[in-house]
Design a protein around this motif. Sequence first.
Motif, PDB file in Angstrom:
ATOM      1  N   ASN A 266      31.193  54.969  42.996  1.00 14.50           N
ATOM      2  CA  ASN A 266      32.205  55.264  44.006  1.00 14.50           C
ATOM      3  C   ASN A 266      33.581  55.137  43.349  1.00 14.50           C
ATOM      4  O   ASN A 266      34.202  54.086  43.391  1.00 14.50           O
ATOM      5  CB  ASN A 266      32.047  54.281  45.175  1.00 14.50           C
ATOM      6  CG  ASN A 266      33.145  54.396  46.207  1.00 14.50           C
ATOM      7  OD1 ASN A 266      33.998  55.273  46.136  1.00 14.50           O
ATOM      8  ND2 ASN A 266      33.130  53.499  47.182  1.00 14.50           N
ATOM      9  N   ILE A 267      34.037  56.214  42.729  1.00 19.02           N
ATOM     10  CA  ILE A 267      35.261  56.135  41.923  1.00 19.02           C
ATOM     11  C   ILE A 267      36.488  55.743  42.747  1.00 19.02           C
ATOM     12  O   ILE A 267      37.230  54.830  42.352  1.00 19.02           O
ATOM     13  CB  ILE A 267      35.516  57.449  41.156  1.00 19.02           C
ATOM     14  CG1 ILE A 267      34.285  57.824  40.323  1.00 19.02           C
ATOM     15  CG2 ILE A 267      36.741  57.290  40.250  1.00 19.02           C
ATOM     16  CD1 ILE A 267      33.836  56.778  39.331  1.00 19.02           C
ATOM     17  N   PRO A 268      36.746  56.372  43.909  1.00 20.29           N
ATOM     18  CA  PRO A 268      37.909  55.925  44.690  1.00 20.29           C
ATOM     19  C   PRO A 268      37.814  54.452  45.073  1.00 20.29           C
ATOM     20  O   PRO A 268      38.809  53.719  45.014  1.00 20.29           O
ATOM     21  CB  PRO A 268      37.876  56.828  45.931  1.00 20.29           C
ATOM     22  CG  PRO A 268      37.079  58.018  45.526  1.00 20.29           C
ATOM     23  CD  PRO A 268      36.066  57.513  44.561  1.00 20.29           C
ATOM     24  N   GLY A 269      36.617  54.011  45.451  1.00 20.94           N
ATOM     25  CA  GLY A 269      36.426  52.606  45.824  1.00 20.94           C
ATOM     26  C   GLY A 269      36.640  51.670  44.651  1.00 20.94           C
ATOM     27  O   GLY A 269      37.244  50.604  44.793  1.00 20.94           O
ATOM     28  N   ILE A 270      36.138  52.052  43.498  1.00 15.25           N
ATOM     29  CA  ILE A 270      36.302  51.240  42.288  1.00 15.25           C
ATOM     30  C   ILE A 270      37.773  51.137  41.904  1.00 15.25           C
ATOM     31  O   ILE A 270      38.270  50.054  41.561  1.00 15.25           O
ATOM     32  CB  ILE A 270      35.457  51.825  41.135  1.00 15.25           C
ATOM     33  CG1 ILE A 270      33.967  51.574  41.406  1.00 15.25           C
ATOM     34  CG2 ILE A 270      35.873  51.239  39.796  1.00 15.25           C
ATOM     35  CD1 ILE A 270      33.031  52.305  40.473  1.00 15.25           C
ATOM     36  N   VAL A 271      38.477  52.263  41.980  1.00 13.99           N
ATOM     37  CA  VAL A 271      39.914  52.256  41.702  1.00 13.99           C
ATOM     38  C   VAL A 271      40.632  51.326  42.679  1.00 13.99           C
ATOM     39  O   VAL A 271      41.494  50.523  42.297  1.00 13.99           O
ATOM     40  CB  VAL A 271      40.491  53.688  41.803  1.00 13.99           C
ATOM     41  CG1 VAL A 271      42.014  53.667  41.791  1.00 13.99           C
ATOM     42  CG2 VAL A 271      39.965  54.547  40.656  1.00 13.99           C
ATOM     43  N   GLY A 272      40.251  51.418  43.972  1.00 10.84           N
ATOM     44  CA  GLY A 272      40.860  50.557  44.988  1.00 10.84           C
ATOM     45  C   GLY A 272      40.557  49.092  44.780  1.00 10.84           C
ATOM     46  O   GLY A 272      41.428  48.229  44.966  1.00 10.84           O
ATOM     47  N   LEU A 273      39.325  48.788  44.362  1.00  5.35           N
ATOM     48  CA  LEU A 273      38.961  47.398  44.089  1.00  5.35           C
ATOM     49  C   LEU A 273      39.787  46.847  42.928  1.00  5.35           C
ATOM     50  O   LEU A 273      40.337  45.739  43.015  1.00  5.35           O
ATOM     51  CB  LEU A 273      37.470  47.303  43.763  1.00  5.35           C
ATOM     52  CG  LEU A 273      36.969  45.924  43.328  1.00  5.35           C
ATOM     53  CD1 LEU A 273      37.071  44.931  44.476  1.00  5.35           C
ATOM     54  CD2 LEU A 273      35.528  46.000  42.824  1.00  5.35           C
ATOM     55  N   GLY A 274      39.877  47.618  41.862  1.00  9.79           N
ATOM     56  CA  GLY A 274      40.642  47.146  40.707  1.00  9.79           C
ATOM     57  C   GLY A 274      42.094  46.871  41.046  1.00  9.79           C
ATOM     58  O   GLY A 274      42.654  45.834  40.658  1.00  9.79           O
ATOM     59  N   LYS A 275      42.708  47.780  41.799  1.00  9.71           N
ATOM     60  CA  LYS A 275      44.110  47.601  42.167  1.00  9.71           C
ATOM     61  C   LYS A 275      44.282  46.430  43.126  1.00  9.71           C
ATOM     62  O   LYS A 275      45.238  45.643  42.993  1.00  9.71           O
ATOM     63  CB  LYS A 275      44.650  48.879  42.813  1.00  9.71           C
ATOM     64  CG  LYS A 275      46.144  48.818  43.167  1.00  9.71           C
ATOM     65  CD  LYS A 275      47.012  48.604  41.924  1.00  9.71           C
ATOM     66  CE  LYS A 275      48.488  48.652  42.260  1.00  9.71           C
ATOM     67  NZ  LYS A 275      49.340  48.412  41.069  1.00  9.71           N
ATOM     68  N   SER A 276      43.372  46.277  44.089  1.00 10.57           N
ATOM     69  CA  SER A 276      43.505  45.187  45.062  1.00 10.57           C
ATOM     70  C   SER A 276      43.327  43.826  44.395  1.00 10.57           C
ATOM     71  O   SER A 276      44.016  42.859  44.749  1.00 10.57           O
ATOM     72  CB  SER A 276      42.507  45.354  46.214  1.00 10.57           C
ATOM     73  OG  SER A 276      41.169  45.267  45.778  1.00 10.57           O
ATOM     74  N   VAL A 277      42.429  43.742  43.415  1.00 12.55           N
ATOM     75  CA  VAL A 277      42.256  42.493  42.662  1.00 12.55           C
ATOM     76  C   VAL A 277      43.528  42.173  41.889  1.00 12.55           C
ATOM     77  O   VAL A 277      43.999  41.030  41.880  1.00 12.55           O
ATOM     78  CB  VAL A 277      41.046  42.583  41.712  1.00 12.55           C
ATOM     79  CG1 VAL A 277      41.064  41.434  40.700  1.00 12.55           C
ATOM     80  CG2 VAL A 277      39.747  42.551  42.502  1.00 12.55           C
TER      81      VAL A 277
END
Length: 371
Positions: free
Chosen positions: A237-248
């Motif tokens: 889930n590329i958008p989700g992974i990008v969002g997780l990385g940024k939120s962390v």
Amino acid sequence: MALPVYFDYAATTPLAPEVLNEMIPYFTENFGNAGSRHHAYGWLAEEAVDEAKERIAKAFKCKKSEVVFTSGATESINLALKGFVVLNPDYQVISCVAEHKATLEVVTDLATKNIKTILLEVDSQGQISLEKLEAELQKGKSLVSIMWVNNETGLIQPISEIIKLKEKYDFVLHLDATQAVGKIAIDFSGIDFLSFSAHKIYGPKGMGALLIKDGQKVNPQIVGGGQQRNLRSGTLNIPGIVGLGKSVELANNGISEFNTHCEKLRDRLEEEVLKIYPKAFVNGSDAQRVSNISNICFKGFDGEDLMRKLHKVAISNGSACNSATTFPSHVLSAMGMSESDAFGSLRFSFGWGNSDKDLEVFFENLRKVLG
């Protein structure tokens, strides 16, 4: 319809604008599959995954190779506990009666499969006893799973002391850090497995990760395509992974400011509630807690009825994953509270969107309800 003031950030948070902005291109022009290794669309997706891992590794002091993306903390907990025990059936699993149901139900399931399981009791503040934990440890044959921060009371378990016990007893440690990320600085050294979700830290729902210490092995719970080194198959889930990385990244960089912001609100809430209703008391107030969660017993009231009357605020009577139950909170019951006091307790949890103005709305609503 005018929405109520939101005091339920421990249940979920809105998506931060900075997170959304980074996710959007991966829904549209950069829509490639990270498994497509023969063209630029796949390469861009793979680069995005690598950058998210880099952000998580920097925040938690782990290696990029130790990050496995999942649908959230529940899946991560299942992968850690079930995945480890399948390969190590001679290990006993030690957890705590006040854990999130995502852990408790896994432990219950493992017990039906002839795995020895132990649930530690907690004291009146919700904390486990290190002495009782140590008494149950079998050197080299124990998997310990503990929630770093309790999702209902905000209690912080003595994780640094638990990690110190590893030197003596050589056990495997899994931590559910869902409510700890963004409130406590996390160092993955000394930990074997760590679970967390994005939607508690202004990231997307349905996205999380499990950190797996290099050298530890788990049996995959989802198989099929061999993605993520066969540990968790499925198209990433590329958008989700990008969002997780940024939120962390945002959560880790903002720990100090977040705690200062929320602690002022929490302390004012508790002080004013006890003035308005002197019979009230704060559950777990004598223990170390995170800044953004307050669990208050309105003695003599039914929590469900009180929530309906406090219609100008969005609060909860415990975990959002357990909100449909007719039973009192298992966490508060484990702390020795009576059924009536547990039913009369409400959880308030704060975030960046809250202000003193929100508290005034609640105080006015509460005075009218109690008056």
